[in-house]
Scaffold this motif. Structure first.
Motif, PDB file in Angstrom:
ATOM      1  N   VAL A   1      21.756  42.152  43.169  1.00 44.43           N
ATOM      2  CA  VAL A   1      22.641  41.205  43.861  1.00 44.43           C
ATOM      3  C   VAL A   1      23.876  40.901  43.017  1.00 44.43           C
ATOM      4  O   VAL A   1      25.013  40.900  43.521  1.00 44.43           O
ATOM      5  N   ILE A   2      23.677  40.655  41.742  1.00 40.11           N
ATOM      6  CA  ILE A   2      24.806  40.344  40.857  1.00 40.11           C
ATOM      7  C   ILE A   2      25.776  41.516  40.789  1.00 40.11           C
ATOM      8  O   ILE A   2      27.003  41.340  40.894  1.00 40.11           O
ATOM      9  N   ALA A   3      25.238  42.730  40.625  1.00 38.39           N
ATOM     10  CA  ALA A   3      26.103  43.913  40.544  1.00 38.39           C
ATOM     11  C   ALA A   3      26.861  44.132  41.847  1.00 38.39           C
ATOM     12  O   ALA A   3      28.054  44.478  41.842  1.00 38.39           O
ATOM     13  N   GLY A   4      26.171  43.925  42.973  1.00 37.22           N
ATOM     14  CA  GLY A   4      26.815  44.136  44.271  1.00 37.22           C
ATOM     15  C   GLY A   4      27.979  43.193  44.501  1.00 37.22           C
ATOM     16  O   GLY A   4      29.067  43.621  44.912  1.00 37.22           O
ATOM     17  N   TRP A   5      27.779  41.915  44.236  1.00 36.07           N
ATOM     18  CA  TRP A   5      28.857  40.945  44.444  1.00 36.07           C
ATOM     19  C   TRP A   5      29.989  41.144  43.443  1.00 36.07           C
ATOM     20  O   TRP A   5      31.176  40.956  43.771  1.00 36.07           O
ATOM     21  N   CYS A   6      29.663  41.516  42.204  1.00 37.79           N
ATOM     22  CA  CYS A   6      30.714  41.773  41.217  1.00 37.79           C
ATOM     23  C   CYS A   6      31.568  42.970  41.621  1.00 37.79           C
ATOM     24  O   CYS A   6      32.805  42.932  41.504  1.00 37.79           O
ATOM     25  N   LEU A   7      30.944  44.028  42.112  1.00 34.31           N
ATOM     26  CA  LEU A   7      31.706  45.194  42.569  1.00 34.31           C
ATOM     27  C   LEU A   7      32.582  44.837  43.765  1.00 34.31           C
ATOM     28  O   LEU A   7      33.718  45.314  43.878  1.00 34.31           O
ATOM     29  N   ALA A   8      32.047  43.996  44.656  1.00 31.27           N
ATOM     30  CA  ALA A   8      32.845  43.567  45.807  1.00 31.27           C
ATOM     31  C   ALA A   8      34.075  42.783  45.348  1.00 31.27           C
ATOM     32  O   ALA A   8      35.184  42.965  45.871  1.00 31.27           O
ATOM     33  N   GLY A   9      33.900  41.901  44.358  1.00 30.11           N
ATOM     34  CA  GLY A   9      35.029  41.146  43.837  1.00 30.11           C
ATOM     35  C   GLY A   9      36.046  42.041  43.144  1.00 30.11           C
ATOM     36  O   GLY A   9      37.258  41.878  43.323  1.00 30.11           O
ATOM     37  N   LEU A  10      35.572  43.003  42.356  1.00 24.74           N
ATOM     38  CA  LEU A  10      36.481  43.933  41.682  1.00 24.74           C
ATOM     39  C   LEU A  10      37.228  44.801  42.681  1.00 24.74           C
ATOM     40  O   LEU A  10      38.419  45.102  42.493  1.00 24.74           O
ATOM     41  N   PHE A  11      36.541  45.207  43.739  1.00 23.53           N
ATOM     42  CA  PHE A  11      37.199  46.003  44.785  1.00 23.53           C
ATOM     43  C   PHE A  11      38.326  45.202  45.437  1.00 23.53           C
ATOM     44  O   PHE A  11      39.436  45.724  45.643  1.00 23.53           O
ATOM     45  N   TYR A  12      38.053  43.952  45.744  1.00 22.16           N
ATOM     46  CA  TYR A  12      39.073  43.104  46.368  1.00 22.16           C
ATOM     47  C   TYR A  12      40.272  42.926  45.446  1.00 22.16           C
ATOM     48  O   TYR A  12      41.426  43.050  45.881  1.00 22.16           O
ATOM     49  N   LEU A  13      40.015  42.642  44.171  1.00 22.90           N
ATOM     50  CA  LEU A  13      41.110  42.436  43.232  1.00 22.90           C
ATOM     51  C   LEU A  13      41.935  43.703  43.049  1.00 22.90           C
ATOM     52  O   LEU A  13      43.172  43.670  43.048  1.00 22.90           O
ATOM     53  N   GLY A  14      41.251  44.842  42.886  1.00 24.94           N
ATOM     54  CA  GLY A  14      41.965  46.098  42.677  1.00 24.94           C
ATOM     55  C   GLY A  14      42.779  46.505  43.886  1.00 24.94           C
ATOM     56  O   GLY A  14      43.942  46.917  43.757  1.00 24.94           O
ATOM     57  N   GLN A  15      42.196  46.391  45.073  1.00 21.75           N
ATOM     58  CA  GLN A  15      42.919  46.780  46.287  1.00 21.75           C
ATOM     59  C   GLN A  15      44.097  45.845  46.553  1.00 21.75           C
ATOM     60  O   GLN A  15      45.198  46.300  46.891  1.00 21.75           O
ATOM     61  N   THR A  16      43.886  44.540  46.389  1.00 21.89           N
ATOM     62  CA  THR A  16      44.958  43.577  46.645  1.00 21.89           C
ATOM     63  C   THR A  16      46.132  43.788  45.696  1.00 21.89           C
ATOM     64  O   THR A  16      47.292  43.862  46.120  1.00 21.89           O
ATOM     65  N   GLN A  17      45.845  43.898  44.385  1.00 21.61           N
ATOM     66  CA  GLN A  17      46.923  44.067  43.416  1.00 21.61           C
ATOM     67  C   GLN A  17      47.610  45.415  43.572  1.00 21.61           C
ATOM     68  O   GLN A  17      48.833  45.524  43.406  1.00 21.61           O
ATOM     69  N   GLY A  18      46.846  46.457  43.927  1.00 26.73           N
ATOM     70  CA  GLY A  18      47.451  47.767  44.145  1.00 26.73           C
ATOM     71  C   GLY A  18      48.429  47.751  45.298  1.00 26.73           C
ATOM     72  O   GLY A  18      49.538  48.307  45.201  1.00 26.73           O
ATOM     73  N   ASN A  19      48.054  47.118  46.406  1.00 23.31           N
ATOM     74  CA  ASN A  19      48.959  47.029  47.561  1.00 23.31           C
ATOM     75  C   ASN A  19      50.192  46.184  47.236  1.00 23.31           C
ATOM     76  O   ASN A  19      51.320  46.538  47.613  1.00 23.31           O
ATOM     77  N   LEU A  20      49.989  45.065  46.531  1.00 19.17           N
ATOM     78  CA  LEU A  20      51.122  44.206  46.189  1.00 19.17           C
ATOM     79  C   LEU A  20      52.105  44.920  45.265  1.00 19.17           C
ATOM     80  O   LEU A  20      53.325  44.833  45.448  1.00 19.17           O
ATOM     81  N   ASP A  21      51.593  45.634  44.275  1.00 19.01           N
ATOM     82  CA  ASP A  21      52.476  46.343  43.350  1.00 19.01           C
ATOM     83  C   ASP A  21      53.199  47.494  44.041  1.00 19.01           C
ATOM     84  O   ASP A  21      54.366  47.785  43.732  1.00 19.01           O
ATOM     85  N   ALA A  22      52.516  48.164  44.964  1.00 18.02           N
ATOM     86  CA  ALA A  22      53.159  49.261  45.691  1.00 18.02           C
ATOM     87  C   ALA A  22      54.289  48.740  46.572  1.00 18.02           C
ATOM     88  O   ALA A  22      55.376  49.334  46.627  1.00 18.02           O
ATOM     89  N   ILE A  23      54.052  47.623  47.261  1.00 15.81           N
ATOM     90  CA  ILE A  23      55.102  47.026  48.093  1.00 15.81           C
ATOM     91  C   ILE A  23      56.268  46.574  47.230  1.00 15.81           C
ATOM     92  O   ILE A  23      57.440  46.743  47.587  1.00 15.81           O
TER      93      ILE A  23
END
Length: 283
Positions: free
Chosen positions: A140-162
């Motif tokens: 459970v801990i690993a799953g939620w941590c990966l979900a949080g990292l995915f959100y952070l990485g995708q959000t920052q990647g899109n913002l930096d690309a824009i």
């Protein structure tokens, strides 16, 4: 102690690599490039998360850090609630099944349905599920941590690309490509900006209108402040230059710049000029 430290470093490395990969996948995906085709060095995936987690403190930008802080708090609460839910659900499920069985037994006895009574008596009381609590908690801990990292990485990647796609905010270098005459299907003679590069023995596959549109934008145009055309270098990788005309400040939010990929010459015929800012506009 050393084994725990090694395990911690391994988990940290996996998290950093995962975040860096998601960040670059989102960033280059905005420009319609598949990250697996770029053959980026592995080390770069461990450095990219620093931008994802902390942003750029030197420029006074703190929004990235506060986003990371909020996501960390949210993930901690979700982990706590999920673990509590799993802990309670096992016992409550067993109690519900047993209570339902007892209720059906009372009804069958009251209505003298002895066959149903004997069938229900075959099933013993259900006990709470005996599972590996430590393994499930770690899952459970690993799953939620990966979900949080995915959100952070995708959000920052899109913002930096824009940010980099728009001319007024881009941090990518301005690029000038100089090549021998008739070596590029795009481009004009230096002393003749009215020259039509469409004249030549070129064949076309795909959207001809897109090519014609780029012919009108194949050099930097700084005469109109609100509609400046500035070509920038996205990345230089695998003997290819990835360049694009950056978007003006008033471009629609769903607009993405077209990308031009130029194969480098092994004969050294190309000259590439990079600059943080466009050159001064001629009066």
């Amino acid at each position: 102690m050393f084994s725990r430290l090694a395990s911690l470093l391994t988990i940290l490395g996996v998290g950093l690599y995962f975040t860096g990969w998601i960040y670059r996948w989102a960033y280059f995906g905005y420009f319609q490039i598949e990250i697996t085709t770029l053959d980026l060095p592995i080390e770069s995936f461990f450095i990219a998360p620093l931008q994802v987690f902390f942003g750029n403190f030197a420029s006074g930008e703190w929004s990235t850090f506060w986003r990371t802080f909020r996501v960390a708090i949210a993930i901690s609460l979700l982990i706590y609630l999920t673990l509590k839910l799993l802990e309670c659900s096992s016992g409550k499920f067993a109690h519900f099944i047993n209570a339902s069985r007892d209720y059906l037994l009372k009804i069958s006895l009251k209505q003298r349905r002895y066959r149903a009574t004997r069938t229900l008596q075959i099933f013993p009381d259900l006990q709470p599920i005996d599972y590996d609590k430590n393994f499930l908690n770690e899952f459970v801990i690993a799953g939620w941590c990966l979900a949080g990292l995915f959100y952070l990485g995708q959000t920052q990647g899109n913002l930096d690309a824009i940010r980099d796609a728009h001319n007024h905010t881009s941090m990518l270098p301005v690029v000038t490509v100089i090549a021998p005459e008739n070596r590029l299907p795009l481009g004009r003679k230096i002393n003749d900006l009215t020259d039509d590069p469409a004249v030549g023995n070129f064949r076309f596959i795909g959207d001809l209108e897109l090519y014609k549109t780029l012919l009108d934008r194949d050099y930097n145009d700084k005469t109109q402040p609100d509609q400046q055309i500035v070509w920038r270098l996205l990345i230089d990788r695998d003997s290819q230059y990835y360049i694009f005309p950056s978007l003006p400040e008033n471009a629609p939010s769903d607009t993405r710049p077209p990308l031009v990929i130029i194969q480098q010459s092994t004969a050294g015929e190309y000259v590439i000029i990079l600059s943080p800012e466009p050159g001064p506009r001629n009066p």
